[in-house]
Scaffold this motif. Structure first.
Motif: not given
Length: 606
Positions: A1-2, A28-29, A31, A74-75, A101, A600
């Motif tokens: 994630m991220c 992967r994210g 947000d 971002r996650w 990350n 993610a």
């Protein structure tokens, strides 16, 4: 994630390539997103809460030029999704920009130390300690590379980090416990969390190990360990085509990848099985490879765990002691393990933190480890004793589809290799099993061509909840169907072993809770008995069953038909029906199918 992306080159179009990389990494994210670019001076930082489209809009009127840049999608782990918490992060003097990350486990202690020395923080993230530490070392006279190394030595936890520094024409990067790969092109370099990020620009890849430090400048790069000693890493060419990571005209990646399953299954099976002779050929696992194995343990998370459950059932019914464990539980409460134990980590990305922790725990206890993964060069593939690649091709949709099918087929083949080595004999029905596997690509295509899943999804769109039941090898399919449904529709869904329905969950069954019952031509009369139990409570029943089951048809309100095949592989086409059901339910409800909230694609934190 991220997702991390970095670009190093002479031309000043870093922003365009960074944005392409970020869009390729958005699974992967999503947000927040941001980037930093430099051209002679300090890093210029642009970041926005929300999806990458908001960042692109912000850059329309003020996109900076430059050849070096870093980006991040971002996650959220530390701090909510806001402009302030978006990456890249800078220090007090804006000399340093960092993307990260992972999780810095000692960030609270580092933040307190830095604040005591006068540093002011702008975000709630763990990441922000990194640029502040680097700035302190720069102020003490350290070079950018020295400052980066000193900072990394202070960090505890998991991380992949990329950094820009004022007055330096290099990107500095390292990894520990979080994925990071280097893309190599003529005069350009890329760093990213996943290969698809830079496939538009190069297919030559260097897979980095934990502790590697990369310094990439236009025209050259150096890889060393944390102490500065040179290390050699091979450049490999990946076989994925950039178009494989695109939508290909479909409305969503998930729908595209559902429809790619016939091709993915052909790739998984190619050269590995001969139904006529009953032979299984796995190049890295010749006969006798597992003669010393006495028991098998599968460790995995989410969808991969459901595939591991299928693998465990297949081995158990063929005389090999086998269990499947959730990797997050295995890592903290491991079962007994010794040198006769084979621990199989099932992980699409090969980077799932919980699965890696479980594999490391097993290895430390003396077990032999095998990774079943989709990604050559992934951490799991490199750390395990052996690896079996599922060959599904890149999967971008957060909700796994084609990788589950390829995992199940790979585990069926792998299981037959294990059965022969551990028990000394072939499975009694191996020719029929292998023929069933060989037929799967065509049978899945048949499901895709004739499925009624959209009509069924529309019919039950206003239900209170959705229950999925199955037995034997289709019990994991019921669990996977419920997981997929809740992931992307946001509706309440649960999967049960069919016999357990009457031991509690039946209390929740009402005329407004449809029950999806999966049949596989084995113990169907028992599953049918459970169908009659919910039918007596007024619940509608949707059967997912092989063709020609008249009694099932009589007791079901709807039937999602699958081709008749070996009971051990019935779950693959059955699962495709449930994937389509979930997809269409989410589409009818106008959910963001490729970007389900709070999720993610690759979970690289524990």
């Amino acid at each position: 994630m991220c997702g991390i992306i970095a670009r190093v080159g002479d031309s000043d179009d870093a922003v365009d390539e960074l944005l392409t990389g970020l869009e390729n990494l958005e699974y992967r994210g999503y947000d927040s997103a941001g980037l930093a670019v430099k051209n002679g001076g300090g890093p210029n930082v642009f970041k926005r809460e929300g999806e990458i489209s908001r960042l692109k809009t912000a850059l329309d009127d003020e996109a900076p030029s430059g050849g070096l840049g870093i980006g991040h999608t971002r996650w959220s782990t530390h701090g909510p999704p806001t402009d302030e918490n978006a990456h890249p992060h800078t220090g007090c003097g804006d000399r340093v920009a960092v993307v990260h990350n992972g999780i810095i486990e000692n960030h609270d202690q580092l933040r307190e130390e830095l604040q005591a020395r006068g540093h002011v923080f702008e975000s709630d993230t763990d990441t922000e300690v990194i640029p502040h530490l680097v700035e302190e070392h720069l102020a003490e006279g350290a070079t950018a590379e020295e400052a980066f190394r000193r900072t990394v030595r202070r960090l505890s936890g998991s991380y992949a980090v990329a950094m820009l520094v004022e007055d330096s024409d290099a990107v500095y990067a390292t990894r520990r416990g979080s994925p990071l790969v280097l893309g190599v092109d003529e005069g350009e370099y890329f760093l990213a969390s996943d290969v698809p990020a830079f496939l538009d620009f190069t297919d030559d890849v260097v897979y980095l190990d934990d502790g590697d430090v990369v310094v990439a400048e236009p025209g050259g790069h150096v890889i060393t360990d944390l102490d500065g000693n040179s290390v050699e890493r091979t450049v490999k060419t990946v076989e994925w085509d950039p178009e494989d990571a695109g939508k290909g005209g479909y409305d969503h990646y998930m729908l595209k990848e559902i429809h790619e399953q016939p091709a993915a299954l052909r790739q998984t099976l190619r050269g590995r099985a001969d139904p006529a002779t009953g032979e299984v050929t796995l190049d890295d696992f010749p006969p006798g490879t597992f003669d010393d194995v006495e028991r098998v343990q599968f460790v995995a998370c989410g969808t991969s765990y459901h595939a591991g459950l299928v693998g465990s059932r297949l081995l158990g019914t063929r005389g090999v002691p086998s269990q499947a464990f959730l990797a997050s539980e295995y890592a903290t409460s491991p079962p007994p393990v010794d040198g006769d134990t084979l621990v199989v980590g099932v992980t699409q990305s090969g980077e799932t933190a919980d699965t890696l922790a479980a594999l490391r725990q097993a290895h430390a206890a003396g077990a032999r480890t095998v990774a079943v993964t989709n990604v050559v060069g992934s951490t799991a593939a490199r750390e395990c004793d052996d690896a079996l690649f599922i060959r599904a091709g890149p999967e971008i949709g957060v909700a796994a589809t084609k990788t589950y099918s390829s995992q199940v087929v790979s585990l069926a083949l792998f299981g037959e290799r294990l059965v022969r080595d551990v028990t000394g004999s072939r499975s009694d029905d191996v020719e029929r099993l292998l023929q069933g596997l060989a037929d799967l690509p065509g049978q899945v295509q048949q499901v895709l061509d004739y499925s009624k899943a959209r009509r069924v999804a529309k019919q039950y769109r206003d239900s209170d909840a959705y229950f999925f039941i199955g037995r034997d090898t289709v019990h994991p399919v019921a669990m996977e169907g419920a997981l997929k449904f809740k992931e992307i529709s946001y509706e309440h869904a649960e999967g049960f072993a069919a016999g357990e329905l009457k031991h509690g969950p039946l209390a929740l069954v009402t005329p407004n809770t449809p029950v999806f019952a999966v049949f596989n031509d084995r113990d169907d009369e028992k599953t049918l008995g459970n169908v009659k139990e919910v039918e007596a409570r007024g619940a509608p029943v949707v059967a997912v069953a092989p063709e020609g089951h008249e009694e099932v048809v009589q007791h079901a309100d709807e039937v999602l038909t699958i081709p008749d095949t070996h009971p051990d592989v019935t779950g693959v086409p059955a699962n495709v029906q449930l994937q389509l059901l979930s997809y269409h339910a989410a589409d009818i409800l106008d959910r963001p199918i490729d970007k389900p909230r709070n999720l993610a694609k690759s979970v690289t934190v524990e």
